[in-house]
Design a protein around this motif. Structure first.
Motif, PDB file in Angstrom:
ATOM      1  N   LEU A  15       0.888  -1.111   0.252  1.00  0.00           N
ATOM      2  CA  LEU A  15      -0.141  -0.001   0.124  1.00  0.00           C
ATOM      3  C   LEU A  15       0.781   1.382  -0.128  1.00  0.00           C
ATOM      4  O   LEU A  15       0.374   2.436  -0.065  1.00  0.00           O
ATOM      5  CB  LEU A  15      -0.768  -0.093   1.148  1.00  0.00           C
ATOM      6  CG  LEU A  15      -1.900  -1.131   1.414  1.00  0.00           C
ATOM      7  CD1 LEU A  15      -2.642  -1.151   2.790  1.00  0.00           C
ATOM      8  CD2 LEU A  15      -2.822  -1.030   0.172  1.00  0.00           C
ATOM      9  N   GLY A  16       2.317   1.179  -0.038  1.00  0.00           N
ATOM     10  CA  GLY A  16       3.101   2.501   0.180  1.00  0.00           C
ATOM     11  C   GLY A  16       4.110   2.351  -0.592  1.00  0.00           C
ATOM     12  O   GLY A  16       4.044   3.333  -1.682  1.00  0.00           O
ATOM     13  N   VAL A  17       4.975   1.389  -0.696  1.00  0.00           N
ATOM     14  CA  VAL A  17       6.158   1.543  -1.820  1.00  0.00           C
ATOM     15  C   VAL A  17       5.650   1.220  -3.169  1.00  0.00           C
ATOM     16  O   VAL A  17       6.227   1.933  -3.853  1.00  0.00           O
ATOM     17  CB  VAL A  17       7.079   0.515  -1.330  1.00  0.00           C
ATOM     18  CG1 VAL A  17       8.304   0.498  -2.272  1.00  0.00           C
ATOM     19  CG2 VAL A  17       7.774   0.792   0.086  1.00  0.00           C
ATOM     20  N   MET A  18       4.739   0.003  -3.335  1.00  0.00           N
ATOM     21  CA  MET A  18       4.518  -0.082  -4.949  1.00  0.00           C
ATOM     22  C   MET A  18       3.630   1.239  -5.396  1.00  0.00           C
ATOM     23  O   MET A  18       4.022   1.413  -6.670  1.00  0.00           O
ATOM     24  CB  MET A  18       3.793  -1.313  -5.048  1.00  0.00           C
ATOM     25  CG  MET A  18       4.708  -2.347  -4.591  1.00  0.00           C
ATOM     26  SD  MET A  18       4.126  -4.091  -4.676  1.00  0.00           S
ATOM     27  CE  MET A  18       3.648  -4.420  -6.421  1.00  0.00           C
ATOM     28  N   PRO A  19       2.843   1.789  -4.745  1.00  0.00           N
ATOM     29  CA  PRO A  19       1.959   2.843  -5.528  1.00  0.00           C
ATOM     30  C   PRO A  19       2.972   4.084  -5.812  1.00  0.00           C
ATOM     31  O   PRO A  19       2.842   4.813  -6.568  1.00  0.00           O
ATOM     32  CB  PRO A  19       0.778   2.944  -4.557  1.00  0.00           C
ATOM     33  CG  PRO A  19       0.664   1.763  -3.745  1.00  0.00           C
ATOM     34  CD  PRO A  19       1.931   1.259  -3.809  1.00  0.00           C
ATOM     35  N   ALA A  20       3.785   4.244  -4.823  1.00  0.00           N
ATOM     36  CA  ALA A  20       4.576   5.321  -4.645  1.00  0.00           C
ATOM     37  C   ALA A  20       5.709   5.356  -6.078  1.00  0.00           C
ATOM     38  O   ALA A  20       5.793   6.142  -6.712  1.00  0.00           O
ATOM     39  CB  ALA A  20       5.472   5.755  -3.397  1.00  0.00           C
ATOM     40  N   ILE A  21       6.229   4.208  -6.011  1.00  0.00           N
ATOM     41  CA  ILE A  21       7.095   3.857  -7.279  1.00  0.00           C
ATOM     42  C   ILE A  21       6.216   3.993  -8.616  1.00  0.00           C
ATOM     43  O   ILE A  21       6.656   4.630  -9.545  1.00  0.00           O
ATOM     44  CB  ILE A  21       7.616   2.349  -7.306  1.00  0.00           C
ATOM     45  CG1 ILE A  21       8.552   2.498  -5.957  1.00  0.00           C
ATOM     46  CG2 ILE A  21       8.201   1.905  -8.581  1.00  0.00           C
ATOM     47  CD1 ILE A  21       9.274   1.041  -5.772  1.00  0.00           C
ATOM     48  N   GLY A  23       3.402   5.642  -9.166  1.00  0.00           N
ATOM     49  CA  GLY A  23       3.011   7.268  -9.229  1.00  0.00           C
ATOM     50  C   GLY A  23       4.217   7.984  -9.957  1.00  0.00           C
ATOM     51  O   GLY A  23       4.174   8.928 -10.632  1.00  0.00           O
ATOM     52  N   PHE A  24       5.421   7.639  -9.098  1.00  0.00           N
ATOM     53  CA  PHE A  24       6.649   8.411  -9.527  1.00  0.00           C
ATOM     54  C   PHE A  24       6.933   8.031 -11.134  1.00  0.00           C
ATOM     55  O   PHE A  24       7.379   9.023 -11.897  1.00  0.00           O
ATOM     56  CB  PHE A  24       7.876   7.882  -8.805  1.00  0.00           C
ATOM     57  CG  PHE A  24       9.216   8.886  -9.106  1.00  0.00           C
ATOM     58  CD1 PHE A  24       9.172  10.100  -8.485  1.00  0.00           C
ATOM     59  CD2 PHE A  24       9.979   8.092  -9.588  1.00  0.00           C
ATOM     60  CE1 PHE A  24      10.283  10.515  -8.969  1.00  0.00           C
ATOM     61  CE2 PHE A  24      11.449   8.836  -9.735  1.00  0.00           C
ATOM     62  CZ  PHE A  24      11.598  10.165  -9.374  1.00  0.00           C
ATOM     63  N   CYS A  25       7.113   6.862 -11.390  1.00  0.00           N
ATOM     64  CA  CYS A  25       7.309   6.421 -12.854  1.00  0.00           C
ATOM     65  C   CYS A  25       6.375   6.788 -13.559  1.00  0.00           C
ATOM     66  O   CYS A  25       6.790   7.442 -15.123  1.00  0.00           O
ATOM     67  CB  CYS A  25       7.532   4.895 -12.932  1.00  0.00           C
ATOM     68  SG  CYS A  25       8.887   4.451 -12.021  1.00  0.00           S
ATOM     69  N   ASN A  30      -1.168  12.196  -7.692  1.00  0.00           N
ATOM     70  CA  ASN A  30      -2.078  11.593  -6.723  1.00  0.00           C
ATOM     71  C   ASN A  30      -1.760  10.209  -6.259  1.00  0.00           C
ATOM     72  O   ASN A  30      -1.844   9.806  -5.096  1.00  0.00           O
ATOM     73  CB  ASN A  30      -3.683  11.438  -7.349  1.00  0.00           C
ATOM     74  CG  ASN A  30      -4.007  12.849  -7.578  1.00  0.00           C
ATOM     75  OD1 ASN A  30      -3.487  14.054  -7.069  1.00  0.00           O
ATOM     76  ND2 ASN A  30      -5.096  13.114  -8.490  1.00  0.00           N
ATOM     77  N   ILE A  31      -1.294   9.158  -7.171  1.00  0.00           N
ATOM     78  CA  ILE A  31      -0.970   7.949  -6.743  1.00  0.00           C
ATOM     79  C   ILE A  31       0.256   7.989  -6.011  1.00  0.00           C
ATOM     80  O   ILE A  31       0.691   7.237  -4.876  1.00  0.00           O
ATOM     81  CB  ILE A  31      -0.786   7.222  -7.945  1.00  0.00           C
ATOM     82  CG1 ILE A  31      -2.026   7.024  -8.972  1.00  0.00           C
ATOM     83  CG2 ILE A  31      -0.351   5.745  -7.569  1.00  0.00           C
ATOM     84  CD1 ILE A  31      -3.223   6.546  -8.062  1.00  0.00           C
ATOM     85  N   PHE A  32       1.256   8.796  -6.275  1.00  0.00           N
ATOM     86  CA  PHE A  32       2.460   9.003  -5.707  1.00  0.00           C
ATOM     87  C   PHE A  32       2.383   9.302  -4.185  1.00  0.00           C
ATOM     88  O   PHE A  32       2.824   8.887  -3.332  1.00  0.00           O
ATOM     89  CB  PHE A  32       3.429   9.978  -6.426  1.00  0.00           C
ATOM     90  CG  PHE A  32       4.677  10.270  -5.506  1.00  0.00           C
ATOM     91  CD1 PHE A  32       5.633   9.251  -5.694  1.00  0.00           C
ATOM     92  CD2 PHE A  32       5.075  11.672  -4.687  1.00  0.00           C
ATOM     93  CE1 PHE A  32       6.713   9.693  -4.891  1.00  0.00           C
ATOM     94  CE2 PHE A  32       6.360  11.669  -4.336  1.00  0.00           C
ATOM     95  CZ  PHE A  32       7.016  10.769  -4.259  1.00  0.00           C
ATOM     96  N   PHE A  33       1.438  10.422  -3.924  1.00  0.00           N
ATOM     97  CA  PHE A  33       1.212  10.981  -2.684  1.00  0.00           C
ATOM     98  C   PHE A  33       0.348   9.784  -1.845  1.00  0.00           C
ATOM     99  O   PHE A  33       0.436   9.719  -0.628  1.00  0.00           O
ATOM    100  CB  PHE A  33       0.565  12.415  -2.735  1.00  0.00           C
ATOM    101  CG  PHE A  33       1.327  13.139  -3.020  1.00  0.00           C
ATOM    102  CD1 PHE A  33       2.526  13.728  -2.029  1.00  0.00           C
ATOM    103  CD2 PHE A  33       1.129  14.079  -4.258  1.00  0.00           C
ATOM    104  CE1 PHE A  33       3.337  14.604  -2.606  1.00  0.00           C
ATOM    105  CE2 PHE A  33       2.144  15.197  -4.550  1.00  0.00           C
ATOM    106  CZ  PHE A  33       3.173  15.432  -3.781  1.00  0.00           C
ATOM    107  N   LEU A  34      -0.691   9.191  -2.408  1.00  0.00           N
ATOM    108  CA  LEU A  34      -1.281   7.940  -2.038  1.00  0.00           C
ATOM    109  C   LEU A  34      -0.205   6.919  -1.480  1.00  0.00           C
ATOM    110  O   LEU A  34      -0.219   6.293  -0.383  1.00  0.00           O
ATOM    111  CB  LEU A  34      -2.179   7.471  -2.848  1.00  0.00           C
ATOM    112  CG  LEU A  34      -3.100   6.303  -2.333  1.00  0.00           C
ATOM    113  CD1 LEU A  34      -3.975   6.732  -1.231  1.00  0.00           C
ATOM    114  CD2 LEU A  34      -3.830   5.754  -3.469  1.00  0.00           C
ATOM    115  N   GLY A  35       0.625   6.533  -2.087  1.00  0.00           N
ATOM    116  CA  GLY A  35       1.886   5.533  -1.862  1.00  0.00           C
ATOM    117  C   GLY A  35       2.741   6.344  -0.508  1.00  0.00           C
ATOM    118  O   GLY A  35       3.152   5.551   0.216  1.00  0.00           O
TER     119      GLY A  35
END
Length: 81
Positions: A15-21, A23-25, A30-35
């Protein structure tokens, strides 16, 4: 104990690292900040995982009724390393 450690890391990773990666890529802010919020939410689980690093995989962990309350039963008293 080994499976309990894995289950402590899964919320922060899924719920954190995978959505952040993701969203960044892809550039989705929104997905990045959710991550990032998922990583912050998984911080307590990570700290509990970090406090269990001194125990062996053969030890038994009995979770208590309150959050972050557990009893650890050592299984390797007779083993000399």
């Amino acid at each position: 104990m080994k499976f309990y450690r894995v289950s402590l890391l899964l919320p922060g990773i899924l719920l954190g690292v995978m959505p952040a990666i993701h969203g960044f890529c892809t550039g989705e802010a929104n997905i990045f900040f959710l991550g990032l919020f998922g990583i912050l939410g998984g911080t307590g689980d990570f700290l509990f995982w970090y406090s269990l690093r001194a125990f062996d995989d053969e030890d038994l962990l009995l979770a208590g009724k309150k959050a972050f309350q557990a009893t650890i039963i050592k299984r390797n008293y007779g083993k000399n390393d």
